[in-house]
Write an enzyme that holds these catalytic residues in place. Sequence first.
Site, mmCIF file in Angstrom:
data_model
loop_
_atom_site.group_PDB
_atom_site.id
_atom_site.type_symbol
_atom_site.label_atom_id
_atom_site.label_comp_id
_atom_site.label_asym_id
_atom_site.label_seq_id
_atom_site.Cartn_x
_atom_site.Cartn_y
_atom_site.Cartn_z
ATOM 1 N N ASP A 225 2.335 -1.592 -4.326
ATOM 2 C CA ASP A 225 0.509 -1.148 -4.571
ATOM 3 C C ASP A 225 0.274 -0.721 -5.977
ATOM 4 O O ASP A 225 0.704 -1.415 -6.659
ATOM 5 C CB ASP A 225 1.028 0.276 -4.380
ATOM 6 C CG ASP A 225 -0.793 1.579 -3.878
ATOM 7 O OD1 ASP A 225 -0.909 0.985 -3.277
ATOM 8 O OD2 ASP A 225 -1.379 1.612 -5.166
ATOM 9 N N GLY B 50 1.148 -0.820 0.026
ATOM 10 C CA GLY B 50 -0.408 0.285 0.258
ATOM 11 C C GLY B 50 1.049 0.970 -0.013
ATOM 12 O O GLY B 50 2.025 1.322 0.826
ATOM 13 N N ARG C 47 -14.749 1.840 12.300
ATOM 14 C CA ARG C 47 -13.942 0.909 11.185
ATOM 15 C C ARG C 47 -14.552 -0.088 10.811
ATOM 16 O O ARG C 47 -13.902 -0.932 9.636
ATOM 17 C CB ARG C 47 -12.558 0.725 12.467
ATOM 18 C CG ARG C 47 -12.171 2.393 12.536
ATOM 19 C CD ARG C 47 -10.833 1.647 13.340
ATOM 20 N NE ARG C 47 -10.247 2.181 13.773
ATOM 21 C CZ ARG C 47 -10.694 3.899 15.095
ATOM 22 N NH1 ARG C 47 -11.299 3.086 15.752
ATOM 23 N NH2 ARG C 47 -9.604 4.698 15.441
ATOM 24 N N HIS D 72 -9.040 -1.757 18.759
ATOM 25 C CA HIS D 72 -8.742 -0.432 17.645
ATOM 26 C C HIS D 72 -10.396 -0.091 16.541
ATOM 27 O O HIS D 72 -10.437 -0.314 15.722
ATOM 28 C CB HIS D 72 -7.842 -1.098 16.898
ATOM 29 C CG HIS D 72 -7.371 0.219 16.018
ATOM 30 N ND1 HIS D 72 -7.283 1.431 16.229
ATOM 31 C CD2 HIS D 72 -7.493 0.817 14.593
ATOM 32 C CE1 HIS D 72 -7.114 2.438 15.537
ATOM 33 N NE2 HIS D 72 -6.860 2.054 14.445
ATOM 34 N N THR E 208 -2.169 7.259 1.992
ATOM 35 C CA THR E 208 -1.518 7.719 3.247
ATOM 36 C C THR E 208 -0.510 7.146 4.879
ATOM 37 O O THR E 208 0.802 7.200 4.912
ATOM 38 C CB THR E 208 -2.658 8.552 3.522
ATOM 39 O OG1 THR E 208 -3.905 9.143 2.485
ATOM 40 C CG2 THR E 208 -2.536 9.671 4.671
#
Length: 301
Positions: free
Chosen positions: A32, A7, A85, A170, A10
């Site tokens: 990626d 990836g 999430r 999380h 960001t």
Amino acid sequence: MKLTVIGAGTIGAGVAYNVALRDLFDEIRIVDLNEEKAQGEALDMSHAAATFSDTIIRQGSYEDADGSDVVAVTAGKPRKEGMTRADLLEVNAEIMDAIHDNEFGDDAVFVTTTNPMDPINYTHSIVSDYPRERFVGFGGWLDSARFQYVLAKQLDTAPSTTEGHVIGAHGETQVPVFSRVTVNGQSADIPDDDKPEIKEQIRQSAMDVISRKGGTQWAPTLGVAEVIDAIVRDEQRVIPCSAILDGEYGHKNVSIGVPCRLGRNGVEEIVEWDLTGSEQEAFDESAETLKEMCGEAEALL
Ligand code: NAD
């Protein structure tokens, strides 16, 4: 030593950049689907790192990932405003399924950010032949840093002297461990009446950023670099990370945030802290929610 970052978005680009500046690896490969983006990021950060670090940073393909010491898994859709999430489970489980099929080498430790991170980390562990300690889910460092920031404002203390940890998911059911908060090493008493507001502020932290600038970057990417640093230098440092439990804290078959002693093998030990009754209760609730999500993620594979 080799780091593969999956990836180049960001988070992936930020992780590669933060790690490159630390001169920890001989080589960083960025993989990626968008190869041009990965090439551009690799070039840009190679120029930046040139005066600090001898790490070679290149775009790569999955074939280049064999022989990795650490694999940072950051590929996947991020949240948009208003999403939890958990809303990303279906789309990102599919991406993880594609990643599993590749060769990473015998020594690889996987540090995963892709959300919902706990069930994604869990599914990765069950479809692979690596032992459970190789799967380090990233999130606890970040939630703990946010806890520290909120606590310091509340207590009117310097953030760097204020220590607090977050375990559990999380996600929405995260568990700030109020009983272990310290300021300058001395335990700090947080009034019960203040705790709900502090919890809400930590829970809301990521969305406060996402709603303004589209996504989080500085805090998570610094945190992932810290986790990778602790692994590669075999620091045996305790950082809250998501780990696959096998009876620790009373749970199995789930990946959840717990204090992890990190070293060259990944999670060298899950450290069992004495929690208060209400903290253990909140942790149990969080674990049950995650077990359901882990089951859903497994069914998608
Ligand atoms: P992003 O959209 O900026 O980047 C994601 C990148 O993944 C894209 O460049 C995309 O091309 C790539 N990608 C998609 N499928 C791929 C595949 N099969 N192989 C290789 N690359 C692929 O997203 P981002 O902001 O970098 O966030 C990435 C993930 O990290 C999201 O799931 C986000 O929710 C999560 N995140 C986690 C934390 C944490 O603390 N755990 C913090 C922030 C973000």
